[in-house]
Enzyme design. Sequence first.
Site, PDB file in Angstrom:
ATOM      1  N   TYR A 144       0.864  -1.179   0.000  1.00 18.55           N
ATOM      2  CA  TYR A 144       0.000   0.000   0.000  1.00 18.55           C
ATOM      3  C   TYR A 144       0.897   1.223   0.000  1.00 18.55           C
ATOM      4  CZ  TYR A 144      -3.452   3.420   1.641  1.00 18.55           C
ATOM      5  OH  TYR A 144      -4.266   4.517   1.769  1.00 18.55           O
ATOM      6  N   ASP A 247       9.465   2.916  -0.448  1.00 22.32           N
ATOM      7  CA  ASP A 247       8.424   3.569   0.336  1.00 22.32           C
ATOM      8  C   ASP A 247       8.693   3.227   1.805  1.00 22.32           C
ATOM      9  OD1 ASP A 247       6.228   4.469   1.649  1.00 22.32           O
ATOM     10  OD2 ASP A 247       4.747   3.552   0.322  1.00 22.32           O
ATOM     11  N   LYS A 275       4.730   8.866   8.662  1.00 24.53           N
ATOM     12  CA  LYS A 275       4.402   8.325   9.978  1.00 24.53           C
ATOM     13  C   LYS A 275       5.373   8.692  11.120  1.00 24.53           C
ATOM     14  CE  LYS A 275       1.425   5.060   7.892  1.00 24.53           C
ATOM     15  NZ  LYS A 275       0.140   4.543   8.248  1.00 24.53           N
TER      16      LYS A 275
HETATM   17  C1  LIG Z   1       3.828   2.054   3.107  1.00 24.92           C
HETATM   18  C2  LIG Z   1       2.845   3.178   3.075  1.00 24.92           C
HETATM   19  N1  LIG Z   1       2.988   4.144   2.168  1.00 24.92           N
HETATM   20  C3  LIG Z   1       2.155   5.202   2.124  1.00 24.92           C
HETATM   21  C4  LIG Z   1       1.097   5.298   3.003  1.00 24.92           C
HETATM   22  C5  LIG Z   1       0.175   6.485   2.951  1.00 24.92           C
HETATM   23  O1  LIG Z   1       0.436   7.335   4.005  1.00 24.92           O
HETATM   24  P1  LIG Z   1      -0.683   8.395   4.483  1.00 24.92           P
HETATM   25  O2  LIG Z   1      -1.773   7.604   5.115  1.00 24.92           O
HETATM   26  O3  LIG Z   1       0.067   9.283   5.424  1.00 24.92           O
HETATM   27  O4  LIG Z   1      -1.133   9.121   3.277  1.00 24.92           O
HETATM   28  C6  LIG Z   1       0.909   4.308   3.960  1.00 24.92           C
HETATM   29  C7  LIG Z   1      -0.200   4.387   4.930  1.00 24.92           C
HETATM   30  O5  LIG Z   1      -0.478   3.498   5.700  1.00 24.92           O
HETATM   31  C8  LIG Z   1       1.791   3.202   3.985  1.00 24.92           C
HETATM   32  O6  LIG Z   1       1.642   2.200   4.866  1.00 24.92           O
END
Ligand SMILES: Cc1ncc(COP(=O)(O)O)c(C=O)c1O
Length: 436
Positions: A144, A247, A275
């Site tokens: 994700y 990511d 995060k």
């Molecule tokens: C690996 C990863 N990338 C991107 C995101 C998206 O982050 P946000 O919820 O701050 O938009 C998440 C959210 O859980 C994530 O787990």
Amino acid sequence: MSYSRERSQPIFDRALEVLVKGVSSNFRFLGKKTTPVVSKGKGAHIWDADGNKFIDYRLGWGPIIIGHADERINQAVIDHLENGTTFAATTELEVIVAEKLVQMIPGMEKLRFTNTGTEATMHALRTARGYTNKEKFIKFEGQYHGAHDYVLFSTASSSVSAMGSRTSPIPVQVGSGIPNKIRDYVYCLPFNDFEAVEKCVKDHRGEVAAMLVEPCLGNIAGIEPKKGFLEHLRSLCDENNIVLVFDEVKTGFRLSNGGARETYGVIPDISTYAKSLGNGFPVAAFGGFSDVMNVIGGGSVTHAGTFGANGVSMAAANAVLDILTEAPVLKNLSKKGLKLKNGLDKILTEADLPHQMCGHPNIQGFLITDKKVEEVRDLIHSDDHMYEAIMNNMYSRGVWIENDPREPWFLCSSHTDLIIDETLNIFQDSVKASIH
Ligand SMILES: Cc1ncc(COP(=O)(O)O)c(C=O)c1O
């Protein structure tokens, strides 16, 4: 035991009147009469609106790395508020935080701030496309990367049966509203499959701008890369002018100070953070090698945002980075995470429940299956009902973990050894209660 909802339910009833499904993010809705309403958090604990107290392993889905409402971070934000927060201009604090990131993260030369992980991956992808002058990209099934259209394919919540065969995978849109044509820009491949990636790159030579990968599966129980897999991606990218994007939204400032790249020893071209960088305050960043990042601006790649590097997010990030560098916070956290992991493993073994422990101690999970788990397709063997039963029993005993095995257990430095012991005792009771 079921909790009183004397205060929570009327609040959630009001929420249902004014917020779609009563929540501000799809996955928070757990039913009209069962969705918890949280009133506060402190350290490793949270309280619902009825005053019920929980040990928290969801930690807001990952951001809380130090603990809820940490006084040092709160004070830094409070102190900064006096100065105002948003000026549409560079501030010294923003430079200080950027300098710290460049120092902490191997291979980080230039970066930009944003506010959410979604924005960070969206901009990282555009930067890779602008740099390579190519349009398609590879992502991995079960990963994700946020809620923008390009990445909402074959995520953790997609049905595995809709993904087609391993050798000819089909990108699955996550929900409606995503233009069908966007599917043409993405190749979704099984994680940890060396051959599938190599074949895809060969078959589409000259078309792939980026490989976007969560270095370990932060949205699938923390499953880790097989030995050599990230190195394999690195060399395929090098040979084919593809930008390797890690990511690190879930792994950054959680696995180690330098993130997954430090833990696994592979440096991507660019990476994304969010995060844990703010311990609960909204702040994100993307960055990497200067030659890639320098395509931003000057009439080339667009990156913009009114709230990027706002004072609140910078004050919080600055305090978090200081806490992480002043003591070996994440190393100490790993020791406690390992204690938890070993304890859970032992209890499951003693209960004769076949299981696979997954992930790094600081972001871990387990699946109830006797089959090896290396990627999302392996989850078809997992006994999700048993997992859900155990976690519901944990919740009713005051420990809150997502009852879906895909979402990992997150640890923060406020989880003391005592709290881990308490968790393990409750886990033992919950396993017993779920089996019988
Ligand atoms: C690996 C990863 N990338 C991107 C995101 C998206 O982050 P946000 O919820 O701050 O938009 C998440 C959210 O859980 C994530 O787990």
